[in-house]
Design a protein around this motif. Structure first.
Motif, PDB file in Angstrom:
ATOM      1  N   UNK A  49      76.634  52.997  -0.129  1.00 20.17           N
ATOM      2  CA  UNK A  49      76.905  51.750   0.601  1.00 20.17           C
ATOM      3  C   UNK A  49      75.763  51.447   1.566  1.00 20.17           C
ATOM      4  N   UNK A  50      75.298  52.464   2.285  1.00 24.28           N
ATOM      5  CA  UNK A  50      74.288  52.217   3.315  1.00 24.28           C
ATOM      6  C   UNK A  50      72.873  52.066   2.767  1.00 24.28           C
ATOM      7  N   UNK A  51      72.608  52.545   1.558  1.00 22.36           N
ATOM      8  CA  UNK A  51      71.283  52.261   0.978  1.00 22.36           C
ATOM      9  C   UNK A  51      71.326  50.991   0.125  1.00 22.36           C
ATOM     10  N   UNK A  52      72.516  50.374   0.034  1.00 21.32           N
ATOM     11  CA  UNK A  52      72.633  49.096  -0.661  1.00 21.32           C
ATOM     12  C   UNK A  52      72.684  49.215  -2.170  1.00 21.32           C
ATOM     13  N   UNK A  53      73.216  50.331  -2.671  1.00 20.83           N
ATOM     14  CA  UNK A  53      73.329  50.526  -4.112  1.00 20.83           C
ATOM     15  C   UNK A  53      74.768  50.829  -4.495  1.00 20.83           C
ATOM     16  N   UNK A  55      67.169  46.677   1.375  1.00 20.45           N
ATOM     17  CA  UNK A  55      68.613  46.613   1.166  1.00 20.45           C
ATOM     18  C   UNK A  55      69.448  47.447   2.126  1.00 20.45           C
ATOM     19  N   UNK A  56      68.873  48.463   2.743  1.00 20.56           N
ATOM     20  CA  UNK A  56      69.657  49.428   3.519  1.00 20.56           C
ATOM     21  C   UNK A  56      70.296  48.796   4.755  1.00 20.56           C
ATOM     22  N   UNK A  57      71.458  49.307   5.126  1.00 18.64           N
ATOM     23  CA  UNK A  57      72.149  48.861   6.338  1.00 18.64           C
ATOM     24  C   UNK A  57      72.386  50.061   7.248  1.00 18.64           C
ATOM     25  N   UNK A  64      81.044  61.481   1.029  1.00 15.83           N
ATOM     26  CA  UNK A  64      79.856  61.021   1.748  1.00 15.83           C
ATOM     27  C   UNK A  64      78.905  60.297   0.798  1.00 15.83           C
ATOM     28  N   UNK A  65      78.922  60.651  -0.490  1.00 14.57           N
ATOM     29  CA  UNK A  65      78.080  59.974  -1.484  1.00 14.57           C
ATOM     30  C   UNK A  65      78.399  58.480  -1.531  1.00 14.57           C
ATOM     31  N   UNK A  66      79.673  58.142  -1.503  1.00 18.25           N
ATOM     32  CA  UNK A  66      80.076  56.729  -1.514  1.00 18.25           C
ATOM     33  C   UNK A  66      79.578  56.026  -0.253  1.00 18.25           C
ATOM     34  N   UNK A  86      75.374  52.490  -7.482  1.00 17.00           N
ATOM     35  CA  UNK A  86      75.342  53.767  -8.175  1.00 17.00           C
ATOM     36  C   UNK A  86      73.950  54.353  -8.015  1.00 17.00           C
ATOM     37  N   UNK A  87      73.860  55.680  -8.219  1.00 21.69           N
ATOM     38  CA  UNK A  87      72.584  56.380  -8.046  1.00 21.69           C
ATOM     39  C   UNK A  87      71.576  55.956  -9.101  1.00 21.69           C
ATOM     40  N   UNK A  88      70.394  55.618  -8.641  1.00 25.46           N
ATOM     41  CA  UNK A  88      69.312  55.316  -9.570  1.00 25.46           C
ATOM     42  C   UNK A  88      68.243  56.384  -9.445  1.00 25.46           C
ATOM     43  N   UNK A  89      67.372  56.464 -10.433  1.00 25.69           N
ATOM     44  CA  UNK A  89      66.306  57.472 -10.400  1.00 25.69           C
ATOM     45  C   UNK A  89      65.407  57.234  -9.204  1.00 25.69           C
ATOM     46  N   UNK A  90      65.057  58.308  -8.527  1.00 24.32           N
ATOM     47  CA  UNK A  90      64.215  58.183  -7.336  1.00 24.32           C
ATOM     48  C   UNK A  90      62.749  58.137  -7.741  1.00 24.32           C
TER      49      UNK A  90
END
Length: 493
Positions: free
Chosen positions: A483-487, A86-88, A477-479, A489-493
Motif C-alpha cells: 500500500x505504501x509503495x503504491x503497488x 507513487x509511494x505514500x 505487514x506485506x499488505x 502486488x510485488x513486482x521484480x526489483x
C-alpha cells in the motif's frame, strides 16, 4: 600540397571544436552508488552502530531497540516517499510529493540523511555527536533545522519529527509518560509481577526468574524485561494479539514431557557446530539483538544484489517494520501465557534424578542432580529474563526471513559465517573453528529458532509457534508495505 594540408588542418580543428561543444552541452553521466555505497545502506550501518552501543551501555533490551530501528527506517521511508512517483508516507502529512524534475538522487540522499540523523539522534541520543560528524562527512549541516516542505532538508527534518511525535504515548513508555511511571522511562507501568520468585516455584507452568552472576562475586535475579510491550502500538498490525497462537503444552501432558526431555538431551550433546550456532544466534559482544541481526542479513542481500538507494529504502523499511511488530506480537503471547522456560521445567521434571548435562563454563558434560541443570550460557546471562512462549528469536526470525523471501522474490540466501565454538560462552575452553551455511532465508530462520531449543532457552512449542507467528506478521505487514509503495502486488526489483 601545402594548401591541401592547411585545409585539412582547418577541417580537423572545426571537427574537434564541434565535438567539444557537443560534449559541453551534455551533462556528465553520474553512476548511481549501489550496494554498500548507497546512502540508505550507509545509514543502516549507523543504525547498527547505534544499536550495538545502546546494548553495551544499557544491556540487551531487544524490544526497545527493535522499536528504534523500525521507526528510524519508517522516517527514512517517509522522507524518500516525497521524491518517489507513487509511494505514500506512514506518518508524514501535509507535505506534497515533489515534482518529477526534483525526484533525483541528490535530493533523495539529502532528505533521507536528515530523517535518519534526526531519528537516530532521538533514539540513540548518547551517540548524537557520532551521527552529527557523519552528516558533516557527507557535506551536510547537522544544525540545519529547516522545516521547508519544498526542500529536501526540510522534508527530512519533517519526516523525522512526524515519526517521533506520532510515536509518543504509543505504550512503549520511552519518556516515562505512561500513568504509573513517575516519569521514569521504560518503567513497568502495568505492575506485572511473576507468580514465582527466584527462590520458590509455586506454579511450574508459569515463568520463574533465575539468578545471574553479577560478575563481582554476587548474584541477582533480573526483573521481567518490558512486561508491558504487548501494549505497544504496532506500525502495521491491527493489534499485538492479531495472530496470537493457542496455548503451550502444560505440565502433565505427553507433549511437554517429550519436549523437556528433548531440550535436556540436545543440550547434553552439543557439537562444536551446534555451540557456534547457538552463540551466533544468541549474539554476544557488540550485540545488535534480533532486529539488528536481521538488518545485517538484509545488508548482505543489498551487497549481494547490488541495490540502489530506492531498493534499500524499501527493503529496510519492510524488514524492520516486520521486526518491530513481530516483537510486539511475541510479547503479547509471552505476557498473555506467562509461560515457564526450560530452566525451571527441567528442574521440575528431573528433580531428585541424576542426569548428564553441560556443567558450566569449562566443566563440559557432567553428571548432576536434575535441579542443577542450566542452559548453555555464561553465568552472567543464563537465560532471557521474561516468559518463554513464544520464542522471540523464532518470531522475529520467522517474520524477517519471510520478509526477505517475499521482497526478493526468492528464498535463496547463500550466506555463511565462520566461528570458533565456545568463544561467547567459554572463552577459556574453545572448540573448533566451524563454518555455518545459511542457504535460504527459511532455513536461516529455522536454524535461529532451533538454536534456542538446543541452547536450552526454549522448548519446541515455543519455537514452532514463534516461527508461524512471525510469518503471519510478515504477511500482514506485506499488505501494508505494498500500500505504501503504491503497488497492488510485488513486482521484480
Amino acid at each position: 600540397m601545402k594548401n591541401y594540408f592547411l585545409l585539412f588542418a582547418m577541417l580537423l580543428a572545426v571537427l574537434v571544436s564541434c565535438r567539444k561543444a557537443e560534449t559541453a552541452d551534455q551533462p556528465a553521466t553520474t553512476v548511481e552508488p549501489r550496494g554498500a555505497e548507497n546512502i540508505a545502506y550507509k545509514w543502516s550501518e549507523m543504525a547498527i552502530l547505534g544499536t550495538a552501543n545502546d546494548t553495551d551501555r544499557f544491556k540487551p533490551r531487544p524490544t526497545i531497540t527493535s522499536r528504534y530501528l523500525g521507526l528510524i527506517f519508517v522516517s527514512i521511508f517517509d522522507a524518500w516517499s516525497r521524491y518517489d512517483e507513487k509511494a505514500t508516507p506512514v506518518y508524514l502529512s501535509g507535505v506534497e510529493r515533489r515534482p518529477a524534475t526534483e525526484q533525483d538522487l541528490k535530493n533523495k540522499e539529502t532528505a533521507i540523511s536528515y530523517a535518519a540523523f534526526r531519528t537516530l539522534s532521538e533514539y540513540y541520543f548518547t551517540d548524537k555527536e557520532i551521527f552529527a560528524n557523519y552528516m558533516r562527512e557527507l557535506g551536510l549541516d547537522p544544525d540545519d533545522m529547516s522545516t521547508d516542505p519544498t526542500s529536501p532538508i526540510g522534508i527530512g527534518n519533517l519526516a523525522a519529527k512526524a515519526v517521533i511525535e506520532a510515536r509518543k504515548g504509543d505504550g512503549s513508555n520511552q519518556y516515562g509518560e505512561e500513568e504509573g511511571s513517575n516519569g521514569q522511562p521504560y518503567f513497568n507501568y502495568v505492575g506485572y509481577a511473576p507468580v514465582n520468585s527466584a527462590d520458590e516455584n509455586v506454579d511450574p507452568n508459569r515463568w520463574q526468574p533465575k539468578y545471574f552472576a553479577d560478575g563481582k562475586g554476587g548474584r541477582f535475579a533480573p526483573e521481567c524485561l518490558t512486561p508491558y510491550w504487548d501494549k505497544v502500538q504496532p506500525v502495521a498490525l491491527k493489534s499485538g494479539d492479531q495472530f496470537r497462537p493457542g496455548p503451550p503444552p502444560m505440565i502433565g501432558s505427553e507433549q511437554l514431557e517429550a519436549e523437556v526431555k528433548e531440550v535436556m538431551e540436545l543440550q547434553a550433546n552439543l557439537t562444536d557446530k551446534d555451540k557456534a550456532l547457538v552463540e551466533f544466534m544468541r549474539d554476544g559482544p557488540q550485540s545488535v539483538q534480533q532486529a539488528g541481526h536481521w538488518l545485517k542479513f538484509a545488508q548482505e542481500v543489498s551487497r549481494r544484489d547490488n541495490h540502489t538507494l530506492d531498493e534499500d529504502v524499501k527493503m529496510f523499511f519492510y524488514n524492520q517494520v516486520v521486526a518491530m511488530d513481530a516483537f510486539i506480537a511475541s510479547w503479547d503471547s509471552k505476557m498473555f501465557y506467562d509461560y515457564a522456560r526450560p530452566y525451571a521445567l527441567v528442574h521440575k521434571y528431573y528433580e531428585d534424578q541424576k542426569i548428564k548435562a553441560w556443567g558450566g563454563e569449562g566443566k563440559g558434560i557432567v553428571e548432576m542432580d536434575g535441579q542443577q541443570w542450566r542452559p548453555y550460557s555464561p553465568e552472567t546471562f543464563l537465560c532471557p529474563p521474561f516468559p518463554s512462549y513464544t520464542s522471540g528469536h523464532s518470531t522475529i526470525s520467522g517474520g524477517c526471513g519471510e520478509a526477505l523471501k517475499r521482497w526478493t522474490g526468492s528464498d535463496e540466501f547463500g550466506s555463511s559465517v565462520t566461528l570458533v565454538a565456545g568463544a561467547l560462552t567459554e572463552p577459556d575452553n574453545l572448540g573448533d573453528t566451524v563454518v555455518i551455511e545459511f542457504p535460504t532465508f527459511t532455513e536461516t530462520a529455522e536454524m535461529a529458532g532451533w538454536s534456542r531449543v538446543m541452547g536450552g532457552y526454549h522448548i519446541q512449542a515455543d519455537n514452532v509457534a514463534g516461527l508461524q507467528l512471525g510469518r503471519d506478521v510478515a504477511g500482514e505487514v506485506w499488505k501494508f508495505y505494498l500500500k505504501h509503495i503504491g503497488e497492488e502486488e510485488k513486482t521484480a526489483m
